[in-house]
Design a protein around this motif. Structure first.
Motif, PDB file in Angstrom:
ATOM      1  N   GLN A   1       6.030  10.957  -5.972  1.00  0.00           N
ATOM      2  CA  GLN A   1       7.607  10.508  -6.609  1.00  0.00           C
ATOM      3  C   GLN A   1       8.230   9.724  -5.320  1.00  0.00           C
ATOM      4  O   GLN A   1       9.299  10.593  -5.532  1.00  0.00           O
ATOM      5  N   VAL A   2       8.267   9.560  -4.269  1.00  0.00           N
ATOM      6  CA  VAL A   2       8.842   9.666  -3.271  1.00  0.00           C
ATOM      7  C   VAL A   2       9.154   8.010  -3.322  1.00  0.00           C
ATOM      8  O   VAL A   2       8.872   6.696  -3.656  1.00  0.00           O
TER       9      VAL A   2
ATOM     10  N   ALA B   1      15.701   3.582  -7.588  1.00  0.00           N
ATOM     11  CA  ALA B   1      14.605   3.788  -8.588  1.00  0.00           C
ATOM     12  C   ALA B   1      13.717   4.032  -9.337  1.00  0.00           C
ATOM     13  O   ALA B   1      14.493   2.240  -8.929  1.00  0.00           O
ATOM     14  N   ASN B   2      12.463   4.133  -9.413  1.00  0.00           N
ATOM     15  CA  ASN B   2      11.781   3.184  -9.916  1.00  0.00           C
ATOM     16  C   ASN B   2      11.370   2.202  -8.596  1.00  0.00           C
ATOM     17  O   ASN B   2      10.458   1.450  -9.400  1.00  0.00           O
ATOM     18  N   HIS B   3      10.971   2.587  -7.473  1.00  0.00           N
ATOM     19  CA  HIS B   3      11.002   1.852  -5.989  1.00  0.00           C
ATOM     20  C   HIS B   3      10.238   3.236  -5.630  1.00  0.00           C
ATOM     21  O   HIS B   3      10.884   3.263  -4.494  1.00  0.00           O
ATOM     22  N   GLY B   4       8.870   2.663  -5.461  1.00  0.00           N
ATOM     23  CA  GLY B   4       8.000   3.194  -4.698  1.00  0.00           C
ATOM     24  C   GLY B   4       8.509   3.221  -3.075  1.00  0.00           C
ATOM     25  O   GLY B   4       8.585   4.049  -2.582  1.00  0.00           O
ATOM     26  N   MET B   5       8.718   2.195  -2.779  1.00  0.00           N
ATOM     27  CA  MET B   5       9.481   1.009  -1.132  1.00  0.00           C
ATOM     28  C   MET B   5       9.447  -0.186  -1.139  1.00  0.00           C
ATOM     29  O   MET B   5       8.590  -1.211  -2.354  1.00  0.00           O
TER      30      MET B   5
ATOM     31  N   LYS C   1       0.713  -1.014   0.364  1.00  0.00           N
ATOM     32  CA  LYS C   1      -0.275   0.197   0.174  1.00  0.00           C
ATOM     33  C   LYS C   1       0.857   1.409  -0.120  1.00  0.00           C
ATOM     34  O   LYS C   1       0.628   2.320  -0.707  1.00  0.00           O
ATOM     35  N   ALA C   2       2.223   1.397   1.133  1.00  0.00           N
ATOM     36  CA  ALA C   2       3.110   2.570   0.557  1.00  0.00           C
ATOM     37  C   ALA C   2       3.151   2.922  -0.753  1.00  0.00           C
ATOM     38  O   ALA C   2       3.672   3.746  -1.040  1.00  0.00           O
ATOM     39  N   TRP C   3       3.858   1.658  -1.224  1.00  0.00           N
ATOM     40  CA  TRP C   3       4.517   1.914  -2.645  1.00  0.00           C
ATOM     41  C   TRP C   3       3.178   2.410  -3.011  1.00  0.00           C
ATOM     42  O   TRP C   3       4.061   3.529  -3.830  1.00  0.00           O
ATOM     43  N   LEU C   4       2.203   1.767  -3.513  1.00  0.00           N
ATOM     44  CA  LEU C   4       1.370   2.619  -4.141  1.00  0.00           C
ATOM     45  C   LEU C   4       1.307   3.753  -3.863  1.00  0.00           C
ATOM     46  O   LEU C   4       0.904   5.342  -5.021  1.00  0.00           O
ATOM     47  N   GLN C   5       1.372   4.621  -2.830  1.00  0.00           N
ATOM     48  CA  GLN C   5       1.083   6.212  -2.327  1.00  0.00           C
ATOM     49  C   GLN C   5       1.971   6.638  -2.864  1.00  0.00           C
ATOM     50  O   GLN C   5       2.088   7.325  -3.055  1.00  0.00           O
ATOM     51  N   ASN C   6       3.120   5.996  -2.491  1.00  0.00           N
ATOM     52  CA  ASN C   6       4.902   6.690  -2.649  1.00  0.00           C
ATOM     53  C   ASN C   6       5.288   6.931  -4.213  1.00  0.00           C
ATOM     54  O   ASN C   6       5.239   8.230  -4.683  1.00  0.00           O
TER      55      ASN C   6
END
Length: 405
Positions: free
Chosen positions: A35-36, A88-92, A26-31
């Motif tokens: 652009q975090v 790079a390219n990893h929300g989390m 879930k954090a990955w999608l939000q980030n």
């Protein structure tokens, strides 16, 4: 502006380890939307998270993290800025040290953060990660008591309150604030804090004095401070008085004048602690050194006040080895949330232990600050959490007592 933030935290009872992968998803999608990018490491006892992205976005994510009840003791370790992303390219990216060997985790981090993205073994963020992994299985922070394990009991100290000034035309007054040892329920000393003739701020008082008369007035005011201490009935307690370092240099016979103030007020030199601040340039080191020798030879104690607020603290500490060092409130405020402050204070404590110097934490206002500072070994405290300064008196003291459940 690309910001980097690293924090450490501990899970609470509300955290379910089996749901960690879903939480990170879930954090990955939000980030990604913000652009975090970054990584999350978990060793079963602590989290370490690295966040990178636009400053406003990183602040937004961290604010959300601070309100998440599934973890607590959130300690900010690093805030920095960088020209490139490390991840790079990893929300989390989740790395669970309970399921992966440390060497494999480090290799994975270096794979995901290539040289293109400025991550290498000598990178500062990588060093934070490596230290966390090396500490896994030990304590990554300080195990201190929780605030709800304490209650405060207010007791009136054995001093007279509301004593009148010595003279109607007295140019200044003093508010007294106790320095205490909470675990022993003991008042270590009283600090005499200068106030204006009507009880106003120190700035109000000193603003009325011509610059060329500043040090003369500073030294003369200690006579009024000691007179008030005597009238309060301090007994064998110690009293701390603040002196500008140059007052000991520019005023001929300054130490003899101070000793005369002590004698006239029926106090002993051993009861007096002279606190010198590090925020005034000492232009006459030889004269200052001689004055300090005279103070010590007379039995008067020496403390460095507001340590960490100025530029000369380490120099004063190395040259004069005081009896006491008072950590400035700028380092104490919210120390339970701030990793850099914690590292600095731990180093101060270790240094003072080597030199047999007592440490006082001043400006303590929150129980969380006291819990952390007490856990790392500080025994003496000063601040609104325990007692506020009282004009011409000593206010009641709030003593912490452990709650028995």
């Amino acid at each position: 502006m690309l910001a980097t933030l690293i924090y450490r935290s501990q899970p609470t009872g509300a955290f379910d380890p089996s749901g960690l992968a879903e939480l990170v998803g879930k954090a990955w999608l939000q980030n990604v939307q913000l652009q975090v990018t970054g990584i999350l490491l978990f060793d079963g006892e602590h989290f370490l998270q690295v966040l990178e992205g636009p400053l406003a976005s990183v602040n937004t994510v961290f604010a959300r993290i601070n309100h998440d009840t599934r973890h607590h003791n959130v300690v900010e370790l690093l805030r920095d800025f960088a020209p490139h992303r490390r991840f790079a390219n990893h929300g989390m990216l989740l790395l669970d040290l309970q399921k992966q060997r440390p060497a494999a985790v480090l290799r994975a981090i270096l794979r995901f953060g290539t040289l293109k993205y400025q991550l290498a073994s000598n990178d500062r963020v990588y060093k934070f990660i490596r230290h966390f992994i090396a500490s896994s299985g030990h304590t990554a922070g300080v195990r201190h008591t929780a605030p709800d394990q304490w209650r405060f009991v207010v007791k009136t100290p054995p001093f007279l309150t509301g004593a009148a000034p010595d003279s109607a035309d007295q140019p200044c007054q003093f508010a007294f604030q106790p320095i205490i040892e909470p675990q022993r329920e003991k008042i270590s000393s009283l600090e005499a804090l200068i106030r204006g003739p009507g009880g106003g701020s120190p700035q109000e008082y000193f603003s009325t004095i011509a610059p060329e008369k500043l040090h003369e007035a500073d030294l003369a005011s200690k006579g009024w401070a000691l007179a008030m201490a005597r009238r309060l009935g301090i007994g064998n307690h110690k009293v701390a008085i603040n002196l500008l370092p140059m007052s000991l240099v520019k005023i001929p016979g300054a130490v003899d004048i101070l000793l005369d103030h002590i004698t006239r007020n029926h106090l002993r030199p051993g009861q007096i602690i002279v606190e010198v601040t590090e925020d005034e340039v000492i232009s006459g080191y030889e004269e200052f050194t001689w004055a300090i020798r005279q103070l010590r030879a007379a039995g008067i104690g020496l403390a460095i006040d507001d340590f960490g607020s100025g530029f000369a603290g380490l120099s004063l500490l190395a040259k004069f080895q005081p009896d006491k060092l008072k950590i400035d409130r700028t380092l104490v405020t919210d120390i339970h949330l701030h990793g850099p402050k914690q590292a600095i204070v731990k180093a101060i404590i270790e240094c003072c232990a080597e030199l047999q110097i007592a440490v006082v934490a001043e400006g303590v206002e929150k129980i969380e600050e006291w819990c952390w500072l007490e856990a790392v070994g500080i025994q003496r405290f000063q601040g609104f959490l325990f007692a506020r300064p009282m004009l011409n008196g000593v206010s009641p003291v709030s003593w912490p007592q452990r709650v028995i459940k």
